[in-house]
Design a protein around this motif. Structure first.
Motif, mmCIF file in Angstrom:
data_model
loop_
_atom_site.group_PDB
_atom_site.id
_atom_site.type_symbol
_atom_site.label_atom_id
_atom_site.label_comp_id
_atom_site.label_asym_id
_atom_site.label_seq_id
_atom_site.Cartn_x
_atom_site.Cartn_y
_atom_site.Cartn_z
ATOM 1 N N THR A 73 -11.432 3.940 21.588
ATOM 2 C CA THR A 73 -10.760 3.047 22.868
ATOM 3 C C THR A 73 -11.086 1.488 22.688
ATOM 4 O O THR A 73 -10.380 0.945 23.045
ATOM 5 C CB THR A 73 -11.465 3.608 24.275
ATOM 6 N N ARG A 74 -12.169 1.313 21.939
ATOM 7 C CA ARG A 74 -12.391 -0.220 21.562
ATOM 8 C C ARG A 74 -11.553 -0.811 20.958
ATOM 9 O O ARG A 74 -10.888 -1.771 21.272
ATOM 10 C CB ARG A 74 -13.873 -0.305 21.175
ATOM 11 N N PHE A 75 -11.125 -0.139 19.911
ATOM 12 C CA PHE A 75 -9.953 -0.409 18.955
ATOM 13 C C PHE A 75 -8.626 -0.474 19.692
ATOM 14 O O PHE A 75 -7.782 -1.191 19.632
ATOM 15 C CB PHE A 75 -9.852 0.556 17.575
ATOM 16 N N ALA A 76 -8.091 0.695 20.352
ATOM 17 C CA ALA A 76 -7.199 0.682 21.325
ATOM 18 C C ALA A 76 -7.045 -0.660 22.188
ATOM 19 O O ALA A 76 -6.054 -1.318 22.391
ATOM 20 C CB ALA A 76 -7.138 1.988 21.970
ATOM 21 N N ALA A 77 -8.409 -0.925 22.800
ATOM 22 C CA ALA A 77 -8.197 -2.125 23.695
ATOM 23 C C ALA A 77 -7.802 -3.540 22.919
ATOM 24 O O ALA A 77 -6.957 -4.268 23.362
ATOM 25 C CB ALA A 77 -9.472 -2.408 24.513
ATOM 26 N N LEU A 78 -8.488 -3.669 21.625
ATOM 27 C CA LEU A 78 -8.262 -4.652 20.916
ATOM 28 C C LEU A 78 -6.753 -4.777 20.375
ATOM 29 O O LEU A 78 -6.143 -5.737 20.316
ATOM 30 C CB LEU A 78 -9.250 -4.486 19.622
ATOM 31 N N VAL B 117 5.614 -7.961 11.776
ATOM 32 C CA VAL B 117 4.892 -6.749 11.307
ATOM 33 C C VAL B 117 3.623 -6.825 10.618
ATOM 34 O O VAL B 117 3.489 -7.616 9.568
ATOM 35 C CB VAL B 117 5.808 -5.862 10.641
ATOM 36 N N VAL B 118 2.526 -6.385 11.225
ATOM 37 C CA VAL B 118 1.266 -6.441 10.772
ATOM 38 C C VAL B 118 0.801 -4.944 10.510
ATOM 39 O O VAL B 118 0.544 -4.120 11.537
ATOM 40 C CB VAL B 118 0.138 -7.044 11.767
ATOM 41 N N GLY B 119 0.071 -4.691 9.273
ATOM 42 C CA GLY B 119 -0.314 -3.645 8.900
ATOM 43 C C GLY B 119 -1.849 -3.767 8.997
ATOM 44 O O GLY B 119 -2.705 -4.629 8.974
ATOM 45 N N VAL B 120 -2.563 -2.541 9.670
ATOM 46 C CA VAL B 120 -4.100 -2.641 9.713
ATOM 47 C C VAL B 120 -4.569 -1.174 9.272
ATOM 48 O O VAL B 120 -4.260 -0.156 9.605
ATOM 49 C CB VAL B 120 -4.364 -2.533 11.575
ATOM 50 N N LEU B 121 -5.363 -1.455 8.058
ATOM 51 C CA LEU B 121 -5.993 -0.414 7.356
ATOM 52 C C LEU B 121 -7.299 -0.517 8.066
ATOM 53 O O LEU B 121 -8.075 -1.065 8.111
ATOM 54 C CB LEU B 121 -6.318 -0.738 5.928
ATOM 55 N N VAL B 122 -7.652 1.127 8.436
ATOM 56 C CA VAL B 122 -8.862 1.403 9.307
ATOM 57 C C VAL B 122 -9.512 2.820 8.948
ATOM 58 O O VAL B 122 -8.677 3.568 8.345
ATOM 59 C CB VAL B 122 -8.666 1.267 10.892
ATOM 60 N N THR B 123 -10.682 3.021 9.201
ATOM 61 C CA THR B 123 -11.340 4.091 9.023
ATOM 62 C C THR B 123 -10.512 5.245 10.340
ATOM 63 O O THR B 123 -10.124 4.719 11.252
ATOM 64 C CB THR B 123 -12.792 4.313 9.386
ATOM 65 N N VAL B 124 -10.878 6.529 10.208
ATOM 66 C CA VAL B 124 -10.303 7.622 11.076
ATOM 67 C C VAL B 124 -10.783 7.099 12.644
ATOM 68 O O VAL B 124 -10.121 7.299 13.455
ATOM 69 C CB VAL B 124 -10.438 8.909 10.725
ATOM 70 N N VAL B 125 -12.257 7.003 12.366
ATOM 71 C CA VAL B 125 -12.989 6.839 13.769
ATOM 72 C C VAL B 125 -12.515 5.607 14.470
ATOM 73 O O VAL B 125 -12.379 5.610 15.736
ATOM 74 C CB VAL B 125 -14.366 7.070 13.625
#
Length: 267
Positions: A124-129, A111-119
């Motif tokens: 789509t680039r992040f979704a692909a990643l 299980v990996v948590g990913v803290l990110v900004t809303v944008v």
């Protein structure tokens, strides 16, 4: 291109200083120019089009300063504008991305948590990643509005900052995350506080060292490494109030520095 030419680095504000520190450590001889676009921070709640326009503006300013390479020290800007900048400008461009590959290979619980900004979370680039590196792991994406603003104010330890970190980190821990990706270059400034809340057994991953290593590879491949044996210098600009920047940037950078205001045409 002159190998002694500087490297330009920009972020929505103070967050990219974590990347700048990694670059300075990896490439001590290089001259570094840094823009904290704090007058427009946080990028995380702006539209992709807004972020793109700021990225174009800041890149043009850095090119006027004669940079030989550019580093986008902002995950949000990478998601919104990296492709645009690379298709528009001739200099090599290195961009940051959340370190999902390392996180996937490091987790023991899966299980990996990913803290990110809303944008970033919506791009789509992040979704692909995510899709590329998810494999058989559970990736929990946690947008963290408000954290960037606390860091921009130099507030790393207050009750307000602690409450925000608790709000965003606690659900990741409850879900079983043993690895958390700090998916904004601002967030490593909160590493001590996040570690205090998550515990030392939770691995925190950011991208500073990986970006610095990639920058070195790019410069080497183009014969652009500065061969001077003297330590390079740094110059800092802000699009916001210089008085605040002259307080916060040295606090986060760890040394006394001068901060200039960006010319009006680029603010």
């Amino acid at each position: 291109m002159d190998t002694a030419a500087p490297i330009g680095v920009f972020d929505s504000g103070m967050g990219g200083l974590t990347v700048l520190q990694a670059i300075r450590k990896a490439l001590p001889q290089e001259r570094l120019l840094y823009i904290a676009d704090s007058g427009h921070a946080p990028y995380g709640d702006k539209s992709p089009e807004y972020v793109q326009q700021r990225a174009l503006t800041l890149t043009r300013f850095l090119l006027e300063q004669g940079v030989k390479a550019l580093v986008i020290a902002s995950n949000t800007t990478t998601a919104a504008a990296a492709d645009l900048l690379r298709s528009t400008f001739p200099v090599p461009i290195v961009a940051v991305e959340p370190a999902l590959k390392l996180a996937v290979s490091s987790t023991k619980t899966g299980v990996v948590g990913v803290l990110v900004t809303v944008v970033t979370s919506q791009s789509t680039r992040f979704a692909a990643l995510l899709e590329r590196f998810r494999q058989d792991r559970t990736m929990i994406v946690q947008p963290a509005p408000g954290l960037v603003e606390q860091i921009e104010a130099g507030d790393l330890t207050s009750a307000t900052t602690r409450a925000l970190v608790e709000r965003y980190v606690r659900p990741l821990l409850t879900a079983g995350a043993d690895t958390i990706v700090l998916g904004s270059t601002h967030y490593p400034h909160l590493r001590p506080l996040i570690t205090e809340i998550a515990g030392p057994e939770v691995l925190l991953i950011d991208t500073g060292e990986a970006v610095a290593a990639q920058l070195r590879r790019v410069l080497e491949s183009r014969a652009l490494l500065n061969q001077d044996q003297l330590r390079g210098d740094e110059q800092f600009w802000t699009s916001s109030d210089t008085q605040l920047a002259r307080h916060v940037i040295p606090l986060l950078w760890g040394d006394a520095v001068d901060v200039q205001q960006l010319p009006e045409a680029f603010r």
